[in-house]
Write a protein that holds these residues in place. Structure first.
Motif, PDB file in Angstrom:
ATOM      1  N   ARG A  47      36.553  37.583  39.012  1.00  0.00           N
ATOM      2  CA  ARG A  47      36.625  39.024  38.734  1.00  0.00           C
ATOM      3  C   ARG A  47      35.246  39.688  38.786  1.00  0.00           C
ATOM      4  O   ARG A  47      35.154  40.918  38.859  1.00  0.00           O
ATOM      5  CB  ARG A  47      37.226  39.251  37.353  1.00  0.00           C
TER       6      ARG A  47
ATOM      7  N   ASP B  10      35.463  43.160  48.149  1.00  0.00           N
ATOM      8  CA  ASP B  10      35.782  44.306  49.010  1.00  0.00           C
ATOM      9  C   ASP B  10      34.532  45.112  49.328  1.00  0.00           C
ATOM     10  O   ASP B  10      34.333  45.536  50.477  1.00  0.00           O
ATOM     11  CB  ASP B  10      36.836  45.190  48.333  1.00  0.00           C
TER      12      ASP B  10
ATOM     13  N   ARG C 218      40.113  42.051  53.606  1.00  0.00           N
ATOM     14  CA  ARG C 218      40.098  41.111  52.495  1.00  0.00           C
ATOM     15  C   ARG C 218      41.328  40.197  52.574  1.00  0.00           C
ATOM     16  O   ARG C 218      42.443  40.649  52.841  1.00  0.00           O
ATOM     17  CB  ARG C 218      40.105  41.866  51.166  1.00  0.00           C
TER      18      ARG C 218
ATOM     19  N   GLY D 177      43.150  38.057  49.943  1.00  0.00           N
ATOM     20  CA  GLY D 177      43.097  37.868  48.504  1.00  0.00           C
ATOM     21  C   GLY D 177      43.894  36.698  47.973  1.00  0.00           C
ATOM     22  O   GLY D 177      43.678  36.262  46.847  1.00  0.00           O
TER      23      GLY D 177
ATOM     24  N   HIS E 177      46.203  40.530  45.173  1.00  0.00           N
ATOM     25  CA  HIS E 177      45.357  41.239  44.206  1.00  0.00           C
ATOM     26  C   HIS E 177      45.123  40.448  42.924  1.00  0.00           C
ATOM     27  O   HIS E 177      44.703  41.019  41.918  1.00  0.00           O
ATOM     28  CB  HIS E 177      45.974  42.606  43.901  1.00  0.00           C
TER      29      HIS E 177
ATOM     30  N   ASP F  15      41.111  40.523  42.372  1.00  0.00           N
ATOM     31  CA  ASP F  15      40.390  41.782  42.531  1.00  0.00           C
ATOM     32  C   ASP F  15      39.209  41.876  41.563  1.00  0.00           C
ATOM     33  O   ASP F  15      39.232  41.331  40.453  1.00  0.00           O
ATOM     34  CB  ASP F  15      41.329  42.967  42.312  1.00  0.00           C
ATOM     35  N   TYR F  16      38.214  42.624  41.997  1.00  0.00           N
ATOM     36  CA  TYR F  16      37.011  42.869  41.199  1.00  0.00           C
ATOM     37  C   TYR F  16      37.381  43.637  39.938  1.00  0.00           C
ATOM     38  O   TYR F  16      37.993  44.704  39.993  1.00  0.00           O
ATOM     39  CB  TYR F  16      36.036  43.672  42.051  1.00  0.00           C
TER      40      TYR F  16
END
Length: 490
Positions: free
Chosen positions: A256, A261, A274, A276, A292, A295-296
């Motif tokens: 995380r 992206d 991306r 993922g 997802h 995701d960051y």
């Protein structure tokens, strides 16, 4: 990364396979005209063409199939990729000169898929009998081109096989290739390759640099041919066998903390999408449900680190627990492309904000392999291209923790889950496509929730083609270049 993909680009031009795959993933006859599956998936009986000859004059027959499969699984041949794909193979019985009965130790629903890959192309058994170095220098297949000369680090010269008459049904024509030959040059610098393409000095280049994509589209003499490759995307796999990533909370926090992206946008000019999830988009039975899960999210990363006991920070902002800094060691091989090194530098920068001390450690490829062999890393950078979701078993299955390819563990995370192993084994055992799809959906969910990789982008074939070259295609099984149907105008 370790030479297997460059090898398969060349192999695609001079090796045929038992079966072929079309764009929809359907398996078709090639050197095998038909086959039967028996004994609950433990036995495959292949009926072979009678008219195929290797370019050294050796006839293709059931003995050639047996010799090749035996060769692939023999540890002495170092066929790490092919041998890894068919670990279930036990033996081949020759029922008659053109009928081969292949026996497996356990059901393997991906068997025909992997046989369609260039990694498992069929070579002349007479050529295989030569010393390994000799065979690697001048390999012999039955394909549309012949390896005429190999100048190390410079070029491979291929010439047309005039006797070729057994192309796959997925090809656009039958008979010999249209081209008289191919000069396959190794040009390491992407900007140099692209400049030569724009000038018409070369007909086709691979790995069009991202910064070249926009000018290529504006150049009427250049066209682009691109396809994502199936398998496990480009990634950094986290070593779960030692701190800090033996704690799932720290694994998720690190993932995380990586703004992938943002890095892809700045480094690759938004031309690389991306990836993922644990499977690339073009892999059979891929599910979009897990795109997802990585995701960051620095807020969640900070919360997870607090829960894991990494509550303090030192004067440089790195997190501490019991006075020890939260450090992540990432070996960076000299063979890694400069853009990928930059991507990991950006991971280093964003992960620092949540308190990770990410140390990128440049190494020679030999030293990198030694570190991998000793499990002396926290993150290992890699990918795995294959046309079956069984890649999940190879990359994450406990049986592959100490199984090596090119000197490195195939399961780089050290992850071991009896539940996951059982799911992927069930997927291999079933002949029901819908049941198999549901099982691979479950397997993707297990891996996504275990937080084992920072996935970045799918490996991609990115071809630039000059206007006097026609008919170049990307073959369906591994999405690599094929010149069988190609031709040129003056």
């Amino acid at each position: 990364m370790y030479g297997d993909m460059p090898q398969v680009y060349i192999a695609e031009q001079y090796l045929d396979r038992l079966v072929s795959m079309d764009e929809q993933g359907t398996i078709h006859p090639w050197l095998a005209t038909s086959w039967e599956i028996a004994d609950g998936g433990l036995t495959y009986v292949f009926h072979l063409r009678h008219d195929v000859t290797f370019t050294d004059g050796t006839k293709f027959d059931a003995a050639a199939v047996k010799r090749n499969l035996d060769h692939m699984v023999d540890p002495a041949t170092q066929s790490g990729t092919a041998g890894g794909y068919i670990r279930q193979y036990t033996r081949t019985d020759i029922l008659d000169p053109y009928t081969a009965m292949v026996h497996l130790s356990s059901p393997y629903s991906a068997f025909l898929n992997v046989l369609a890959q260039g990694f498992l192309g069929i070579e002349s058994p007479a050529a295989l009998a030569r010393p390994r170095d000799v065979n690697c220098q001048s390999p012999v297949g039955s394909g549309p081109f012949i390896i005429a000369h190999w100048d190390h680090q410079s070029e491979v010269i291929l010439r047309r096989n005039p006797a070729y008459a057994w192309g796959p049904s997925t090809a656009q024509h039958q008979g010999p290739a249209w081209l008289d030959g191919i000069v396959w040059r190794f040009i390491a610098e992407p900007s140099v390759r692209f400049a030569m393409l724009q000038a018409g000095e070369v007909g086709v280049i691979d790995s069009v640099p991202p910064e070249g994509e926009t000018p290529a589209k504006a150049n009427p003499d250049v066209s682009l041919l691109m396809a994502d490759r199936p398998g496990n995307p480009t990634n950094g796999t986290l070593n779960t066998l030692r701190p800090p990533f033996n704690d799932i909370r720290v694994r998720e926090a690190f993932i995380r903390s990586a703004d992938i992206d943002g890095a892809l946008g700045s480094i690759f000019f938004h031309h690389y999408a991306r990836a993922g999830g644990p499977l690339s988009l073009s892999t059979p039975d891929y599910s979009p449900n897990f795109e997802h899960t990585k995701d960051y999210d620095p807020k969640r990363a900070n919360e997870l680190l607090e829960k894991a006991g990494w509550k303090d920070r030192d004067s440089e902002g790195y997190r501490l627990r019991d006075g020890k800094r939260l450090t992540v060691h990432i070996p960076i091989s000299t063979v890694l492309a400069p853009a990928d090194r930059t991507l990991w530098e950006q991971v280093q920068a964003t992960a620092r904000q949540t308190g990770f001390d990410v140390r990128l450690e440049p190494l020679s490829e030999t030293a990198n392999i030694a570190r991998s062999d000793a499990w002396d890393y926290d993150v290992r950078i890699g990918y795995w291209n294959t046309n079956t979701p069984d890649v999940l078993r190879i990359v994450f299955g406990s049986a592959f923790t100490n199984h090596f390819q090119h000197g490195i563990h195939q399961n780089a995370s050290g992850y071991s889950s009896p539940i996951f192993d059982g799911v992927v084994e069930q997927a291999l055992a079933t002949q029901d496509p819908q049941q198999r799809k549901a099982l691979y959906q479950q397997a993707q969910e297990i891996i996504a929730k275990a937080h084992l990789q920072i996935t970045t982008y799918s490996q991609t074939t990115r071809l630039g083609v000059f206007s006097n070259v026609h008919g170049v295609r990307i073959e369906p099984s591994l999405r690599v270049i094929n010149f069988y149907d190609a031709w040129m105008t003056p």
